[in-house]
Design a protein around this motif. Structure first.
Motif, mmCIF file in Angstrom:
data_model
loop_
_atom_site.group_PDB
_atom_site.id
_atom_site.type_symbol
_atom_site.label_atom_id
_atom_site.label_comp_id
_atom_site.label_asym_id
_atom_site.label_seq_id
_atom_site.Cartn_x
_atom_site.Cartn_y
_atom_site.Cartn_z
ATOM 1 N N LYS A 292 -24.849 57.026 4.742
ATOM 2 C CA LYS A 292 -23.817 57.978 5.134
ATOM 3 C C LYS A 292 -22.657 57.322 5.864
ATOM 4 O O LYS A 292 -21.523 57.790 5.776
ATOM 5 N N GLU B 9 -36.910 58.160 0.692
ATOM 6 C CA GLU B 9 -36.043 59.247 1.164
ATOM 7 C C GLU B 9 -35.150 59.764 0.029
ATOM 8 O O GLU B 9 -35.001 60.974 -0.160
ATOM 9 N N THR C 205 -29.405 63.476 2.559
ATOM 10 C CA THR C 205 -30.607 63.401 3.378
ATOM 11 C C THR C 205 -30.166 63.049 4.796
ATOM 12 O O THR C 205 -28.969 62.955 5.076
ATOM 13 N N LYS C 206 -31.116 62.806 5.647
ATOM 14 C CA LYS C 206 -30.790 62.466 7.033
ATOM 15 C C LYS C 206 -29.893 61.230 7.113
ATOM 16 O O LYS C 206 -28.923 61.202 7.861
ATOM 17 N N ARG C 207 -30.218 60.193 6.317
ATOM 18 C CA ARG C 207 -29.477 58.932 6.390
ATOM 19 C C ARG C 207 -28.598 58.632 5.192
ATOM 20 O O ARG C 207 -27.778 57.721 5.242
#
Length: 187
Positions: free
Chosen positions: A65, A100, A5-7
């Motif tokens: 991440k 998320e 995902t984004k993070r």
């Protein structure tokens, strides 16, 4: 399989993650609304890893991440209920991390043609219900269960997300097993 995902990175737990898993499982506040007692030692965390994650599809370590160290977990069982469960270290609460991670897992379940997803939460833990609603799950019913191994009665709220378009389907097994099942108004 790794989901991104984004993070976050959602990846299978590995034996090297046992210290991070133990950090999560030993925290009394994190485990207040989970069905087991906090882990007393690393051996208990290892058993939990083997029973809950090792070799199981749709069982992921939730990692940021920037360091890939597990800060929680999310999983969907492959049994009849396709039950979603999750936990997150306290210092990461209230940042949308489980939502998320859940959105990424739901997308994978849709791709894999899993028909639906269920989740339950203790009604004394309404924030967990908030996560379920943010994931698009809808409240179906409540039921009372003698929670094991903690051995006290809990009112659970059951949520469901039908992934295959059959919007009227309601997984009833949890409520059918309970002596008391009811609908709470306003949910």
């Amino acid at each position: 399989m790794v989901l991104e995902t984004k993070r976050l990175l959602l990846r299978p737990f590995e034996p090297d993650d046992l210290d991070a898993l133990y950090l999560l499982l030993q925290d009394e506040e994190v485990n207040t609304f989970l069905p087991w007692f906090p882990a007393r030692d690393r051996r208990q965390a290892e058993r939990f890893y083997q029973d809950s994650f090792q070799g199981r599809p749709y069982s992921y370590a939730i990692c940021r991440k920037d360091d890939s160290i597990p800060v929680g977990y999310i999983k969907a069982d492959t049994g009849d209920g396709h039950e979603l469960s999750y936990a997150l270290r306290r210092e990461f609460w209230h940042h949308g991390i489980v939502t998320e991670a859940g959105q990424a897992l739901i997308e994978q379940l849709k791709k894999d043609h899993v028909p639906y997803l269920t989740a339950t939460h203790d009604r004394n833990n309404p924030r967990s219900g908030g996560v379920m609603r943010q994931l698009g799950m809808r409240y179906c019913y409540s039921y009372v269960e003698q929670w094991q191994p903690k051995n006290f009665p809990v009112v659970f709220r059951m949520y469901q997300l039908n992934l295959d378009g059959q919007e009227d389907r309601v997984y009833s097994t949890y409520g059918d097993r309970a002596q008391t099942r009811f609908i709470e108004e306003g949910l």
